[in-house]
Design a protein around this motif. Sequence first.
Motif, short mmCIF file in Angstrom:
data_model
loop_
_atom_site.label_atom_id
_atom_site.label_comp_id
_atom_site.label_asym_id
_atom_site.label_seq_id
_atom_site.Cartn_x
_atom_site.Cartn_y
_atom_site.Cartn_z
N THR A 161 -28.67 3.99 -34.31
CA THR A 161 -29.66 3.35 -33.46
C THR A 161 -29.81 4.15 -32.18
OG1 THR A 161 -30.18 1.36 -32.17
CG2 THR A 161 -27.86 1.74 -32.65
N THR A 162 -31.04 4.48 -31.84
CA THR A 162 -31.28 5.23 -30.61
C THR A 162 -31.15 4.33 -29.39
OG1 THR A 162 -33.66 4.85 -30.84
CG2 THR A 162 -32.78 6.92 -31.72
N ARG A 163 -31.33 3.05 -29.58
CA ARG A 163 -31.22 2.11 -28.45
C ARG A 163 -29.80 2.05 -27.91
NH1 ARG A 163 -32.88 -4.27 -28.11
NH2 ARG A 163 -32.46 -4.43 -25.90
N TYR A 164 -28.83 2.22 -28.78
CA TYR A 164 -27.42 2.16 -28.37
C TYR A 164 -26.77 3.52 -28.64
CZ TYR A 164 -28.52 -2.78 -28.36
OH TYR A 164 -29.10 -4.00 -28.11
N SER A 165 -27.17 4.51 -27.87
CA SER A 165 -26.69 5.87 -28.08
C SER A 165 -25.22 6.04 -27.71
CB SER A 165 -27.54 6.86 -27.29
OG SER A 165 -27.46 6.57 -25.91
N ASP A 166 -24.63 5.02 -27.10
CA ASP A 166 -23.22 5.07 -26.73
C ASP A 166 -22.31 4.52 -27.82
OD1 ASP A 166 -24.16 2.51 -26.37
OD2 ASP A 166 -23.35 2.25 -24.37
N LEU A 167 -22.88 4.32 -29.02
CA LEU A 167 -22.12 3.90 -30.20
C LEU A 167 -22.33 4.93 -31.31
CD1 LEU A 167 -23.06 0.10 -30.31
CD2 LEU A 167 -20.94 1.11 -29.42
N THR A 168 -21.35 5.10 -32.18
CA THR A 168 -21.42 6.07 -33.27
C THR A 168 -21.51 5.38 -34.61
OG1 THR A 168 -20.11 7.63 -31.97
CG2 THR A 168 -20.21 8.02 -34.35
N TYR A 169 -22.50 5.77 -35.40
CA TYR A 169 -22.68 5.23 -36.74
C TYR A 169 -21.41 5.41 -37.56
CZ TYR A 169 -24.08 5.12 -41.63
OH TYR A 169 -24.14 4.85 -42.97
N GLY A 170 -20.98 4.31 -38.21
CA GLY A 170 -19.80 4.36 -39.06
C GLY A 170 -18.48 4.22 -38.33
N GLN A 171 -18.52 4.21 -37.00
CA GLN A 171 -17.30 4.12 -36.19
C GLN A 171 -16.76 2.70 -36.21
OE1 GLN A 171 -15.68 6.59 -34.46
NE2 GLN A 171 -14.15 5.08 -33.90
N TYR A 172 -15.43 2.58 -36.19
CA TYR A 172 -14.77 1.29 -36.08
C TYR A 172 -14.54 0.98 -34.61
CZ TYR A 172 -13.78 1.77 -41.04
OH TYR A 172 -13.90 1.91 -42.40
N PRO A 193 -25.25 -6.63 -29.70
CA PRO A 193 -25.60 -7.66 -30.68
C PRO A 193 -24.69 -7.57 -31.91
CG PRO A 193 -27.57 -6.50 -29.93
CD PRO A 193 -26.39 -5.75 -29.40
N SER A 194 -24.16 -8.70 -32.31
CA SER A 194 -23.25 -8.72 -33.46
C SER A 194 -23.92 -8.25 -34.74
CB SER A 194 -22.66 -10.12 -33.66
OG SER A 194 -23.70 -11.07 -33.85
N GLN A 195 -25.26 -8.35 -34.82
CA GLN A 195 -25.99 -7.95 -36.02
C GLN A 195 -25.91 -6.45 -36.28
OE1 GLN A 195 -27.25 -9.58 -33.42
NE2 GLN A 195 -27.91 -11.59 -34.14
N LEU A 196 -25.52 -5.68 -35.29
CA LEU A 196 -25.39 -4.23 -35.47
C LEU A 196 -24.17 -3.84 -36.29
CD1 LEU A 196 -26.05 -2.95 -31.82
CD2 LEU A 196 -27.65 -2.90 -33.75
N PHE A 197 -23.26 -4.78 -36.48
CA PHE A 197 -21.96 -4.45 -37.03
C PHE A 197 -21.63 -5.18 -38.32
CE2 PHE A 197 -21.90 -4.07 -32.44
CZ PHE A 197 -21.40 -2.80 -32.25
N GLU A 198 -20.81 -4.53 -39.11
CA GLU A 198 -20.17 -5.14 -40.27
C GLU A 198 -18.76 -5.52 -39.81
OE1 GLU A 198 -18.09 -3.57 -44.39
OE2 GLU A 198 -19.59 -2.32 -43.40
N ILE A 199 -18.34 -6.73 -40.10
CA ILE A 199 -16.98 -7.14 -39.74
C ILE A 199 -16.04 -6.60 -40.81
CG2 ILE A 199 -15.41 -9.07 -39.40
CD1 ILE A 199 -17.84 -10.65 -38.31
#
Length: 115
Positions: free
Chosen positions: A9-20, A44-50
């Motif tokens: 997601t470009t909106r949350y560039s401070d997060l890495t895809y696939g990162q825990y 938003p919790s919807q961005l993540f898989e638990i």
Amino acid sequence: MIVKLQRKTTRYSDLTYGQYYAVIGIEADDFRLLNDRGQPYLYPSQLFEIVDPSEPEDWITEFGEDGERYAYPPRLYACGFFEDFFDAKKEAVVTFWQVVNQRLGTAKVSASSSS
């Protein structure tokens, strides 16, 4: 609780895809976690898989008028705590890092859940 970012997601560039990420609190159903810059922001919790739904037994949990959930460790639950943290008030900063370092030291992703 351990979560994994589900998509780029470009909106949350401070997060890495696939990162825990270890969730350190829940506010209005959003997850507070340390982003890639080491800042405790809400996402938003919807961005993540638990990946691991277990939460510390001592978390204080409350629900708002619309059923939204709020949950934090007791020492981080005080009203205005994160405002004080971001205002760099020494007591809040020290308390935050004590709690988070303790929590992160016990957070684990099992080998079966990381595949």
